[in-house]
Design a protein around this motif. Structure first.
Motif, PDB file in Angstrom:
ATOM      1  N   CYS A  39       0.822  -1.210   0.000  1.00  8.56           N
ATOM      2  CA  CYS A  39       0.000   0.000   0.000  1.00  8.56           C
ATOM      3  C   CYS A  39       0.858   1.264   0.000  1.00  8.56           C
ATOM      4  O   CYS A  39       2.037   1.243   0.330  1.00  8.56           O
ATOM      5  N   SER A  40       0.222   2.356  -0.370  1.00  9.35           N
ATOM      6  CA  SER A  40       0.877   3.665  -0.357  1.00  9.35           C
ATOM      7  C   SER A  40       0.486   4.417   0.912  1.00  9.35           C
ATOM      8  O   SER A  40      -0.435   4.005   1.630  1.00  9.35           O
ATOM      9  N   THR A  41       1.148   5.530   1.164  1.00  7.34           N
ATOM     10  CA  THR A  41       0.786   6.356   2.316  1.00  7.34           C
ATOM     11  C   THR A  41      -0.638   6.884   2.154  1.00  7.34           C
ATOM     12  O   THR A  41      -1.385   6.947   3.123  1.00  7.34           O
ATOM     13  N   LYS A  42      -1.019   7.237   0.956  1.00  8.54           N
ATOM     14  CA  LYS A  42      -2.371   7.769   0.708  1.00  8.54           C
ATOM     15  C   LYS A  42      -3.444   6.727   1.023  1.00  8.54           C
ATOM     16  O   LYS A  42      -4.495   7.050   1.576  1.00  8.54           O
ATOM     17  N   GLN A  43      -3.193   5.475   0.666  1.00  5.33           N
ATOM     18  CA  GLN A  43      -4.149   4.415   0.982  1.00  5.33           C
ATOM     19  C   GLN A  43      -4.271   4.238   2.491  1.00  5.33           C
ATOM     20  O   GLN A  43      -5.372   4.095   3.016  1.00  5.33           O
ATOM     21  N   LEU A  44      -3.142   4.249   3.185  1.00  2.66           N
ATOM     22  CA  LEU A  44      -3.176   4.114   4.643  1.00  2.66           C
ATOM     23  C   LEU A  44      -3.936   5.262   5.303  1.00  2.66           C
ATOM     24  O   LEU A  44      -4.634   5.075   6.292  1.00  2.66           O
ATOM     25  N   GLU A  45      -3.845   6.439   4.742  1.00  4.38           N
ATOM     26  CA  GLU A  45      -4.496   7.612   5.316  1.00  4.38           C
ATOM     27  C   GLU A  45      -6.017   7.576   5.185  1.00  4.38           C
ATOM     28  O   GLU A  45      -6.705   8.373   5.818  1.00  4.38           O
ATOM     29  N   THR A  46      -6.558   6.652   4.398  1.00  4.81           N
ATOM     30  CA  THR A  46      -8.013   6.521   4.322  1.00  4.81           C
ATOM     31  C   THR A  46      -8.573   5.845   5.563  1.00  4.81           C
ATOM     32  O   THR A  46      -9.784   5.858   5.778  1.00  4.81           O
ATOM     33  N   ILE A  47      -7.716   5.258   6.378  1.00  3.98           N
ATOM     34  CA  ILE A  47      -8.143   4.599   7.607  1.00  3.98           C
ATOM     35  C   ILE A  47      -8.206   5.634   8.722  1.00  3.98           C
ATOM     36  O   ILE A  47      -7.227   6.339   8.980  1.00  3.98           O
ATOM     37  N   LYS A  48      -9.346   5.718   9.360  1.00  7.25           N
ATOM     38  CA  LYS A  48      -9.522   6.658  10.472  1.00  7.25           C
ATOM     39  C   LYS A  48      -8.495   6.320  11.564  1.00  7.25           C
ATOM     40  O   LYS A  48      -8.410   5.182  12.012  1.00  7.25           O
ATOM     41  N   GLY A  49      -7.701   7.313  11.948  1.00  2.82           N
ATOM     42  CA  GLY A  49      -6.678   7.105  12.971  1.00  2.82           C
ATOM     43  C   GLY A  49      -5.273   7.057  12.408  1.00  2.82           C
ATOM     44  O   GLY A  49      -4.297   7.066  13.152  1.00  2.82           O
ATOM     45  N   ILE A  50      -5.147   6.971  11.080  1.00  3.79           N
ATOM     46  CA  ILE A  50      -3.823   6.994  10.447  1.00  3.79           C
ATOM     47  C   ILE A  50      -3.722   8.275   9.628  1.00  3.79           C
ATOM     48  O   ILE A  50      -4.426   8.452   8.640  1.00  3.79           O
ATOM     49  N   GLY A  51      -2.831   9.142  10.078  1.00  5.06           N
ATOM     50  CA  GLY A  51      -2.600  10.391   9.360  1.00  5.06           C
ATOM     51  C   GLY A  51      -1.324  10.303   8.540  1.00  5.06           C
ATOM     52  O   GLY A  51      -0.686   9.241   8.461  1.00  5.06           O
ATOM     53  N   PRO A  52      -0.895  11.412   7.929  1.00  8.26           N
ATOM     54  CA  PRO A  52       0.303  11.419   7.083  1.00  8.26           C
ATOM     55  C   PRO A  52       1.568  10.962   7.817  1.00  8.26           C
ATOM     56  O   PRO A  52       2.362  10.211   7.265  1.00  8.26           O
ATOM     57  N   SER A  53       1.750  11.408   9.046  1.00  7.15           N
ATOM     58  CA  SER A  53       2.951  11.058   9.800  1.00  7.15           C
ATOM     59  C   SER A  53       3.016   9.559  10.091  1.00  7.15           C
ATOM     60  O   SER A  53       4.042   8.911   9.868  1.00  7.15           O
ATOM     61  N   LEU A  54       1.919   8.999  10.580  1.00 12.39           N
ATOM     62  CA  LEU A  54       1.902   7.581  10.915  1.00 12.39           C
ATOM     63  C   LEU A  54       1.985   6.707   9.666  1.00 12.39           C
ATOM     64  O   LEU A  54       2.684   5.682   9.657  1.00 12.39           O
ATOM     65  N   SER A  55       1.326   7.111   8.599  1.00  7.04           N
ATOM     66  CA  SER A  55       1.400   6.314   7.366  1.00  7.04           C
ATOM     67  C   SER A  55       2.843   6.280   6.844  1.00  7.04           C
ATOM     68  O   SER A  55       3.314   5.247   6.367  1.00  7.04           O
ATOM     69  N   GLN A  56       3.549   7.393   6.969  1.00 12.59           N
ATOM     70  CA  GLN A  56       4.949   7.443   6.544  1.00 12.59           C
ATOM     71  C   GLN A  56       5.814   6.521   7.404  1.00 12.59           C
ATOM     72  O   GLN A  56       6.691   5.826   6.894  1.00 12.59           O
ATOM     73  N   LYS A  57       5.555   6.474   8.700  1.00 10.45           N
ATOM     74  CA  LYS A  57       6.307   5.589   9.597  1.00 10.45           C
ATOM     75  C   LYS A  57       6.079   4.119   9.244  1.00 10.45           C
ATOM     76  O   LYS A  57       7.001   3.308   9.296  1.00 10.45           O
ATOM     77  N   ILE A  58       4.853   3.784   8.867  1.00  9.20           N
ATOM     78  CA  ILE A  58       4.542   2.401   8.476  1.00  9.20           C
ATOM     79  C   ILE A  58       5.314   2.028   7.211  1.00  9.20           C
ATOM     80  O   ILE A  58       5.919   0.950   7.127  1.00  9.20           O
ATOM     81  N   ILE A  59       5.329   2.910   6.229  1.00  6.55           N
ATOM     82  CA  ILE A  59       6.047   2.646   4.974  1.00  6.55           C
ATOM     83  C   ILE A  59       7.552   2.554   5.227  1.00  6.55           C
ATOM     84  O   ILE A  59       8.227   1.662   4.693  1.00  6.55           O
ATOM     85  N   GLU A  60       8.086   3.447   6.047  1.00  9.03           N
ATOM     86  CA  GLU A  60       9.514   3.408   6.376  1.00  9.03           C
ATOM     87  C   GLU A  60       9.877   2.123   7.103  1.00  9.03           C
ATOM     88  O   GLU A  60      10.918   1.522   6.836  1.00  9.03           O
ATOM     89  N   TYR A  61       9.031   1.673   8.009  1.00  9.29           N
ATOM     90  CA  TYR A  61       9.265   0.419   8.720  1.00  9.29           C
ATOM     91  C   TYR A  61       9.308  -0.740   7.713  1.00  9.29           C
ATOM     92  O   TYR A  61      10.188  -1.592   7.779  1.00  9.29           O
ATOM     93  N   ARG A  62       8.382  -0.750   6.773  1.00 10.88           N
ATOM     94  CA  ARG A  62       8.336  -1.814   5.765  1.00 10.88           C
ATOM     95  C   ARG A  62       9.593  -1.806   4.901  1.00 10.88           C
ATOM     96  O   ARG A  62      10.152  -2.860   4.593  1.00 10.88           O
ATOM     97  N   LYS A  63      10.071  -0.602   4.532  1.00  8.78           N
ATOM     98  CA  LYS A  63      11.289  -0.509   3.727  1.00  8.78           C
ATOM     99  C   LYS A  63      12.513  -0.996   4.500  1.00  8.78           C
ATOM    100  O   LYS A  63      13.372  -1.673   3.962  1.00  8.78           O
TER     101      LYS A  63
END
Length: 155
Positions: free
Chosen positions: A99-123
């Motif tokens: 998923c992309s950061t934008k897709q993660l941000e569609t989930i209530k409770g996940i904003g831009p900062s947290l979605s970026q942390k999830i992607i960075e963790y995956r990388k």
């Protein structure tokens, strides 16, 4: 006595797969067993008669949750009907491993900062093996995880 026997029979039948029995109308003939789940306040099994409308069933089930899509009032109830009330925020589960950061941000409770942390963790650590690996991401504690995990999948 008839009421007691009906409740006893329902309890003994055990065919409702851990669903809670939410409504029994004794003064009318029960015609339909309907299961309602999803974004509704009181999900479970409802026993209703043939004059019950979908809007009456929604009321019996405690009404919609805030982010629920409203069902069409033209739905005709029938025996053994299963109704799932969807959220208007997400149509399908999001795959954590592509998923992309934008897709993660569609989930209530996940904003831009947290979605970026999830992607960075995956990388940094590679694909998620199980959804609970999200608890290793900085900023996701058990309370947050419990709010978002149902919208995610691992494929």
């Amino acid at each position: 006595m008839k009421k007691l026997l009906l409740v006893f029979f329902i309890c003994l039948s055990g065919c409702y797969d851990n669903l809670t029995l939410n409504q029994i109308t004794f003064n009318t003939t029960i015609k339909y067993k309907i299961t309602i789940e999803g974004h509704i306040n009181k999900p479970g099994l409802y026993l209703v008669n043939d004059s019950t409308s979908i809007s009456q069933l929604i009321k019996l089930a405690g009404g919609y949750k805030n982010n629920a899509l409203k069902v069409n009032n033209d739905i005709i109830l029938r025996d053994n009907l299963k109704i799932f009330i969807n959220s208007n925020r997400i149509e399908t589960k999001i795959n954590l491993n592509n998923c992309s950061t934008k897709q993660l941000e569609t989930i209530k409770g996940i904003g831009p900062s947290l979605s970026q942390k999830i992607i960075e963790y995956r990388k940094k650590y590679g694909e998620f093996e199980i959804i609970s690996d999200l608890l290793n991401v900085k900023g996701i504690k058990e309370k947050k995880f419990n709010k978002i995990y149902e919208y995610l999948t691992i494929e």
